[in-house]
Write a protein that holds these residues in place. Structure first.
Motif, PDB file in Angstrom:
ATOM      1  N   ALA A  59       0.825  -1.207   0.000  1.00 32.47           N
ATOM      2  CA  ALA A  59       0.000   0.000   0.000  1.00 32.47           C
ATOM      3  C   ALA A  59       0.860   1.258   0.000  1.00 32.47           C
ATOM      4  O   ALA A  59       0.633   2.190  -0.786  1.00 32.47           O
ATOM      5  CB  ALA A  59      -0.936  -0.009   1.205  1.00 32.47           C
ATOM      6  N   LEU A  60       1.860   1.304   0.861  1.00 33.55           N
ATOM      7  CA  LEU A  60       2.707   2.483   0.941  1.00 33.55           C
ATOM      8  C   LEU A  60       3.615   2.597  -0.284  1.00 33.55           C
ATOM      9  O   LEU A  60       3.819   3.696  -0.812  1.00 33.55           O
ATOM     10  CB  LEU A  60       3.549   2.425   2.217  1.00 33.55           C
ATOM     11  N   GLY A  61       4.148   1.471  -0.748  1.00 32.19           N
ATOM     12  CA  GLY A  61       4.953   1.508  -1.965  1.00 32.19           C
ATOM     13  C   GLY A  61       4.137   1.920  -3.172  1.00 32.19           C
ATOM     14  O   GLY A  61       4.628   2.638  -4.053  1.00 32.19           O
ATOM     15  N   GLY A  62       2.856   1.494  -3.226  1.00 36.76           N
ATOM     16  CA  GLY A  62       1.986   1.910  -4.316  1.00 36.76           C
ATOM     17  C   GLY A  62       1.729   3.405  -4.303  1.00 36.76           C
ATOM     18  O   GLY A  62       1.655   4.047  -5.361  1.00 36.76           O
ATOM     19  N   SER A  63       1.595   3.995  -3.111  1.00 32.23           N
ATOM     20  CA  SER A  63       1.397   5.440  -3.032  1.00 32.23           C
ATOM     21  C   SER A  63       2.635   6.190  -3.521  1.00 32.23           C
ATOM     22  O   SER A  63       2.525   7.220  -4.198  1.00 32.23           O
ATOM     23  CB  SER A  63       1.052   5.852  -1.606  1.00 32.23           C
ATOM     24  N   LEU A  64       3.811   5.676  -3.210  1.00 35.36           N
ATOM     25  CA  LEU A  64       5.044   6.307  -3.704  1.00 35.36           C
ATOM     26  C   LEU A  64       5.131   6.227  -5.226  1.00 35.36           C
ATOM     27  O   LEU A  64       5.506   7.197  -5.894  1.00 35.36           O
ATOM     28  CB  LEU A  64       6.261   5.633  -3.073  1.00 35.36           C
ATOM     29  N   PHE A  65       4.785   5.079  -5.771  1.00 41.36           N
ATOM     30  CA  PHE A  65       4.801   4.926  -7.229  1.00 41.36           C
ATOM     31  C   PHE A  65       3.775   5.846  -7.887  1.00 41.36           C
ATOM     32  O   PHE A  65       4.030   6.433  -8.943  1.00 41.36           O
ATOM     33  CB  PHE A  65       4.511   3.476  -7.604  1.00 41.36           C
ATOM     34  N   LEU A  66       2.606   5.995  -7.247  1.00 42.94           N
ATOM     35  CA  LEU A  66       1.567   6.864  -7.796  1.00 42.94           C
ATOM     36  C   LEU A  66       2.033   8.312  -7.834  1.00 42.94           C
ATOM     37  O   LEU A  66       1.795   9.027  -8.817  1.00 42.94           O
ATOM     38  CB  LEU A  66       0.301   6.733  -6.951  1.00 42.94           C
ATOM     39  N   ILE A  67       2.702   8.764  -6.778  1.00 44.25           N
ATOM     40  CA  ILE A  67       3.222  10.128  -6.770  1.00 44.25           C
ATOM     41  C   ILE A  67       4.285  10.306  -7.846  1.00 44.25           C
ATOM     42  O   ILE A  67       4.329  11.332  -8.538  1.00 44.25           O
ATOM     43  CB  ILE A  67       3.802  10.459  -5.382  1.00 44.25           C
ATOM     44  N   HIS A  68       5.132   9.304  -8.004  1.00 47.66           N
ATOM     45  CA  HIS A  68       6.209   9.402  -8.991  1.00 47.66           C
ATOM     46  C   HIS A  68       5.687   9.369 -10.423  1.00 47.66           C
ATOM     47  O   HIS A  68       6.204  10.085 -11.294  1.00 47.66           O
ATOM     48  CB  HIS A  68       7.199   8.257  -8.775  1.00 47.66           C
ATOM     49  N   ALA A  69       4.642   8.572 -10.678  1.00 48.73           N
ATOM     50  CA  ALA A  69       4.183   8.367 -12.048  1.00 48.73           C
ATOM     51  C   ALA A  69       3.083   9.324 -12.480  1.00 48.73           C
ATOM     52  O   ALA A  69       2.825   9.456 -13.679  1.00 48.73           O
ATOM     53  CB  ALA A  69       3.689   6.923 -12.207  1.00 48.73           C
ATOM     54  N   SER A  70       2.416   9.993 -11.566  1.00 53.29           N
ATOM     55  CA  SER A  70       1.293  10.863 -11.932  1.00 53.29           C
ATOM     56  C   SER A  70       1.789  12.106 -12.658  1.00 53.29           C
ATOM     57  O   SER A  70       2.865  12.628 -12.345  1.00 53.29           O
ATOM     58  CB  SER A  70       0.508  11.280 -10.683  1.00 53.29           C
ATOM     59  N   PRO A  71       1.017  12.616 -13.632  1.00 53.15           N
ATOM     60  CA  PRO A  71       1.382  13.867 -14.297  1.00 53.15           C
ATOM     61  C   PRO A  71       1.445  15.023 -13.313  1.00 53.15           C
ATOM     62  O   PRO A  71       0.825  14.993 -12.240  1.00 53.15           O
ATOM     63  CB  PRO A  71       0.256  14.062 -15.323  1.00 53.15           C
ATOM     64  N   ALA A  72       2.208  16.053 -13.688  1.00 54.95           N
ATOM     65  CA  ALA A  72       2.399  17.189 -12.783  1.00 54.95           C
ATOM     66  C   ALA A  72       1.076  17.874 -12.462  1.00 54.95           C
ATOM     67  O   ALA A  72       0.840  18.298 -11.326  1.00 54.95           O
ATOM     68  CB  ALA A  72       3.369  18.186 -13.415  1.00 54.95           C
ATOM     69  N   ARG A  73       0.192  17.986 -13.442  1.00 58.75           N
ATOM     70  CA  ARG A  73      -1.089  18.658 -13.196  1.00 58.75           C
ATOM     71  C   ARG A  73      -1.972  17.857 -12.237  1.00 58.75           C
ATOM     72  O   ARG A  73      -2.758  18.430 -11.484  1.00 58.75           O
ATOM     73  CB  ARG A  73      -1.819  18.885 -14.521  1.00 58.75           C
ATOM     74  N   THR A  74      -1.849  16.537 -12.269  1.00 62.38           N
ATOM     75  CA  THR A  74      -2.656  15.707 -11.378  1.00 62.38           C
ATOM     76  C   THR A  74      -2.282  15.947  -9.920  1.00 62.38           C
ATOM     77  O   THR A  74      -3.139  15.892  -9.032  1.00 62.38           O
ATOM     78  CB  THR A  74      -2.474  14.223 -11.733  1.00 62.38           C
ATOM     79  N   LEU A  75      -1.008  16.220  -9.673  1.00 60.17           N
ATOM     80  CA  LEU A  75      -0.571  16.462  -8.297  1.00 60.17           C
ATOM     81  C   LEU A  75      -1.226  17.697  -7.694  1.00 60.17           C
ATOM     82  O   LEU A  75      -1.305  17.811  -6.464  1.00 60.17           O
ATOM     83  CB  LEU A  75       0.956  16.633  -8.268  1.00 60.17           C
ATOM     84  N   GLU A  76      -1.691  18.614  -8.531  1.00 61.84           N
ATOM     85  CA  GLU A  76      -2.320  19.840  -8.043  1.00 61.84           C
ATOM     86  C   GLU A  76      -3.828  19.680  -7.848  1.00 61.84           C
ATOM     87  O   GLU A  76      -4.474  20.600  -7.343  1.00 61.84           O
ATOM     88  CB  GLU A  76      -2.060  20.981  -9.033  1.00 61.84           C
ATOM     89  N   PHE A  80      -6.833  14.334  -5.833  1.00 61.82           N
ATOM     90  CA  PHE A  80      -5.629  13.505  -5.697  1.00 61.82           C
ATOM     91  C   PHE A  80      -5.012  13.699  -4.314  1.00 61.82           C
ATOM     92  O   PHE A  80      -4.628  12.731  -3.649  1.00 61.82           O
ATOM     93  CB  PHE A  80      -4.617  13.866  -6.790  1.00 61.82           C
ATOM     94  N   GLN A  81      -4.927  14.939  -3.874  1.00 65.30           N
ATOM     95  CA  GLN A  81      -4.354  15.226  -2.568  1.00 65.30           C
ATOM     96  C   GLN A  81      -5.199  14.642  -1.447  1.00 65.30           C
ATOM     97  O   GLN A  81      -4.666  14.061  -0.492  1.00 65.30           O
ATOM     98  CB  GLN A  81      -4.203  16.734  -2.403  1.00 65.30           C
ATOM     99  N   MET A  82      -6.526  14.794  -1.569  1.00 63.16           N
ATOM    100  CA  MET A  82      -7.406  14.234  -0.551  1.00 63.16           C
ATOM    101  C   MET A  82      -7.294  12.718  -0.510  1.00 63.16           C
ATOM    102  O   MET A  82      -7.250  12.109   0.573  1.00 63.16           O
ATOM    103  CB  MET A  82      -8.850  14.652  -0.831  1.00 63.16           C
ATOM    104  N   SER A  83      -7.244  12.087  -1.673  1.00 65.30           N
ATOM    105  CA  SER A  83      -7.120  10.624  -1.716  1.00 65.30           C
ATOM    106  C   SER A  83      -5.829  10.170  -1.051  1.00 65.30           C
ATOM    107  O   SER A  83      -5.802   9.159  -0.327  1.00 65.30           O
ATOM    108  CB  SER A  83      -7.159  10.138  -3.163  1.00 65.30           C
ATOM    109  N   LEU A  84      -4.756  10.929  -1.266  1.00 67.80           N
ATOM    110  CA  LEU A  84      -3.462  10.560  -0.684  1.00 67.80           C
ATOM    111  C   LEU A  84      -3.512  10.595   0.839  1.00 67.80           C
ATOM    112  O   LEU A  84      -3.129   9.617   1.515  1.00 67.80           O
ATOM    113  CB  LEU A  84      -2.383  11.520  -1.202  1.00 67.80           C
ATOM    114  N   PHE A  85      -4.037  11.671   1.407  1.00 72.74           N
ATOM    115  CA  PHE A  85      -4.012  11.814   2.866  1.00 72.74           C
ATOM    116  C   PHE A  85      -5.109  10.983   3.542  1.00 72.74           C
ATOM    117  O   PHE A  85      -4.920  10.533   4.672  1.00 72.74           O
ATOM    118  CB  PHE A  85      -4.134  13.286   3.244  1.00 72.74           C
ATOM    119  N   VAL A  86      -6.232  10.794   2.876  1.00 72.79           N
ATOM    120  CA  VAL A  86      -7.251   9.896   3.429  1.00 72.79           C
ATOM    121  C   VAL A  86      -6.711   8.470   3.476  1.00 72.79           C
ATOM    122  O   VAL A  86      -6.910   7.745   4.461  1.00 72.79           O
ATOM    123  CB  VAL A  86      -8.545   9.982   2.602  1.00 72.79           C
ATOM    124  N   GLY A  87      -6.029   8.068   2.408  1.00 70.09           N
ATOM    125  CA  GLY A  87      -5.404   6.742   2.421  1.00 70.09           C
ATOM    126  C   GLY A  87      -4.368   6.601   3.524  1.00 70.09           C
ATOM    127  O   GLY A  87      -4.282   5.559   4.186  1.00 70.09           O
TER     128      GLY A  87
END
Length: 218
Positions: A59-76, A80-87
């Motif tokens: 789960a934690l490794g998947g979140s790191l991969f998601l942050i690394h692979a997501s487009p720059a606009r998605t990070l904003e 996406f941010q809510m999903s990250l911190f809720v998870g």
């Protein structure tokens, strides 16, 4: 708008997002280390230890991969941010459940709240704080028979909301400062574009005048 101005504007929009990627990645990596250390610190039965450890690791490794692979606009994006911190909050609660509700580990929720300040959005901080409060109440309900009369429980819950309120204020002030800096930068771009247009116009006028003047001089 000139091509140079467009390129400068696009670069100004992408640069903060790329910086966000590094910040989110570092925070998620630190949280991953904390959760895994807490899990390893608490003794477990051998037959269930491996499965739980692998679940946390994936789960934690998947979140790191998601942050690394997501487009720059998605990070904003707020979702996406809510999903990250809720998870993160759910994984922290799961770790607390597996560690038999150790009350000292409620600081995990404070770590997640500090992470929400990275979004510079006070509403997200308050929403995550409400979720963490419900999850913490649920963990104490299971661990403490009379949690409603526990002074330590209410002190921790109040401290959680005090920290969330301060972080929400900090997030709002940071967002306002960022927007003000962005407005100044955009104003500077408009000024530079106006100067570039004026220079092009002056060059065109000089070119058109040059021909008749040359003829007159000849």
């Amino acid at each position: 708008m000139t091509d140079r101005a467009r390129a400068a504007k696009a670069d100004s929009n992408d640069r903060p997002a790329q910086g966000r990627r590094g910040v989110y990645f570092a925070f998620q990596g630190l949280l991953m280390a904390v959760l895994l250390l807490l899990f390893l610190y608490t003794p477990h039965a051998v037959e269930i230890w491996v499965g739980r450890f692998l679940l946390l690791l994936v789960a934690l490794g998947g979140s790191l991969f998601l942050i690394h692979a997501s487009p720059a606009r998605t990070l904003e994006r707020w979702w996406f941010q809510m999903s990250l911190f809720v998870g993160d909050a759910l994984l922290a609660s799961l770790t607390l459940f597996w560690t038999e509700g150790n009350p000292d580990f409620f600081l995990l929720y404070l770590v997640i709240l500090f992470g929400t300040a990275l979004t510079r959005d006070y509403l997200q901080t308050l929403v995550v704080a409400a979720l963490c409060s419900f999850l913490y109440i649920g963990s104490e309900w299971r661990a403490v028979a009379d949690f409603a009369g526990s002074t330590e429980f209410w002190l921790r819950l109040n401290f959680l909301w005090i920290a969330a309120s301060l972080l929400a204020i900090l997030s709002r002030d940071t967002r306002q400062a960022q927007q003000e800096a962005q407005r100044r930068y955009q104003g500077r771009l408009v000024e530079l574009e106006s100067l570039a247009t004026l220079g092009q116009l002056a060059g065109e006028v000089a070119h058109r005048i040059k021909g008749p003047l040359t003829t007159i001089l000849v």
